[in-house]
Design a protein around this motif. Structure first.
Motif, short mmCIF file in Angstrom:
data_model
loop_
_atom_site.label_atom_id
_atom_site.label_comp_id
_atom_site.label_asym_id
_atom_site.label_seq_id
_atom_site.Cartn_x
_atom_site.Cartn_y
_atom_site.Cartn_z
N UNK A 10 42.21 28.17 38.22
CA UNK A 10 41.20 27.88 37.20
C UNK A 10 39.77 28.01 37.70
N UNK A 11 39.51 27.70 38.95
CA UNK A 11 38.14 27.71 39.46
C UNK A 11 37.58 29.13 39.64
N UNK A 12 38.44 30.12 39.73
CA UNK A 12 37.97 31.48 40.01
C UNK A 12 37.53 32.16 38.72
N UNK A 13 36.25 32.48 38.66
CA UNK A 13 35.64 33.18 37.52
C UNK A 13 35.65 34.69 37.80
N UNK A 14 35.38 35.52 36.79
CA UNK A 14 35.27 36.95 37.05
C UNK A 14 34.22 37.28 38.12
N UNK A 15 33.08 36.61 38.09
CA UNK A 15 32.04 36.89 39.10
C UNK A 15 32.51 36.50 40.50
N UNK A 16 33.17 35.37 40.62
CA UNK A 16 33.67 34.92 41.92
C UNK A 16 34.76 35.87 42.43
N UNK A 17 35.64 36.31 41.53
CA UNK A 17 36.69 37.27 41.90
C UNK A 17 36.06 38.56 42.42
N UNK A 18 35.07 39.08 41.72
CA UNK A 18 34.43 40.34 42.13
C UNK A 18 33.69 40.19 43.45
N UNK A 19 33.08 39.04 43.68
CA UNK A 19 32.41 38.79 44.96
C UNK A 19 33.44 38.76 46.09
N UNK A 25 37.60 43.27 50.59
CA UNK A 25 37.88 44.72 50.55
C UNK A 25 39.39 45.02 50.53
N UNK A 26 40.13 44.25 49.69
CA UNK A 26 41.59 44.44 49.66
C UNK A 26 42.01 45.76 49.03
N UNK A 27 41.14 46.39 48.26
CA UNK A 27 41.50 47.69 47.70
C UNK A 27 41.24 48.81 48.71
N UNK A 28 40.21 48.67 49.53
CA UNK A 28 39.88 49.69 50.52
C UNK A 28 40.70 49.53 51.80
N UNK A 29 41.00 48.29 52.18
CA UNK A 29 41.75 47.97 53.38
C UNK A 29 42.97 47.15 52.95
N UNK A 30 43.96 47.85 52.45
CA UNK A 30 45.13 47.22 51.83
C UNK A 30 45.93 46.44 52.88
N UNK A 31 46.28 45.22 52.52
CA UNK A 31 47.04 44.35 53.41
C UNK A 31 48.43 44.91 53.67
N UNK A 32 48.88 44.75 54.90
CA UNK A 32 50.24 45.14 55.25
C UNK A 32 51.22 44.34 54.41
N UNK A 33 52.08 45.02 53.68
CA UNK A 33 53.10 44.36 52.87
C UNK A 33 52.79 44.24 51.40
N UNK A 34 51.54 44.49 51.00
CA UNK A 34 51.21 44.41 49.57
C UNK A 34 51.73 45.66 48.87
N UNK A 35 52.48 45.45 47.82
CA UNK A 35 53.04 46.55 47.04
C UNK A 35 52.25 46.76 45.76
N UNK A 36 51.88 45.65 45.08
CA UNK A 36 51.21 45.74 43.79
C UNK A 36 50.35 44.50 43.59
N UNK A 37 49.17 44.70 43.01
CA UNK A 37 48.29 43.58 42.67
C UNK A 37 47.75 43.83 41.27
N UNK A 38 47.87 42.85 40.40
CA UNK A 38 47.29 42.91 39.06
C UNK A 38 46.62 41.57 38.79
N UNK A 39 45.43 41.61 38.17
CA UNK A 39 44.71 40.37 37.89
C UNK A 39 44.10 40.42 36.50
N UNK A 40 43.93 39.24 35.91
CA UNK A 40 43.30 39.10 34.61
C UNK A 40 42.79 37.68 34.47
N UNK A 41 42.05 37.42 33.42
CA UNK A 41 41.52 36.08 33.17
C UNK A 41 42.05 35.57 31.85
#
Length: 100
Positions: A10-19, A25-41
């Motif tokens: 609940x505490x994470x706002x769109x601005x906080x998520x984007x910051x 940099x999880x999109x540029x430096x993808x974590x080992x083991x991540x297959x898929x990430x989807x987010x929404x508010x």
């Protein structure tokens, strides 16, 4: 074993998520083991659906990259509600995304 992860924070706002996204940099430096990430508010807070190859890989990513930014740099005081389930199967279409 691959896992499905649902997060409500609940505490994470769109601005906080984007910051956080820009700093971690999880999109540029993808974590080992991540297959898929989807987010929404929804209902005023962040919702996430992830697929990870293992719970251990998710735990390392949180400890090493997410927590130092959210809890340290950005002073987020709350914790998310997290549920995990083992996956029977998953299929990911070979496309990349970004903002919807």
């Amino acid at each position: 074993m691959a896992i499905a992860v649902n997060i409500a924070w609940q505490e994470i706002t769109p601005d906080l998520y984007e910051t956080a996204r820009a700093r971690v940099r999880w999109e540029e430096d993808v974590a080992d083991g991540l297959v898929l990430h989807a987010s929404w508010f929804e209902d005023g807070g962040l919702r996430v659906f992830d697929i990870w190859e293992s719970e251990g890989q998710l735990s390392r990513f949180i400890a090493e990259r997410i927590a130092p930014v959210l809890k340290g740099e950005l002073n987020v005081g709350s914790d998310p509600q997290v549920t995990m389930s083992p996956l029977h199967r998953y299929f990911v279409v070979a496309k990349s995304g970004g903002a919807a």
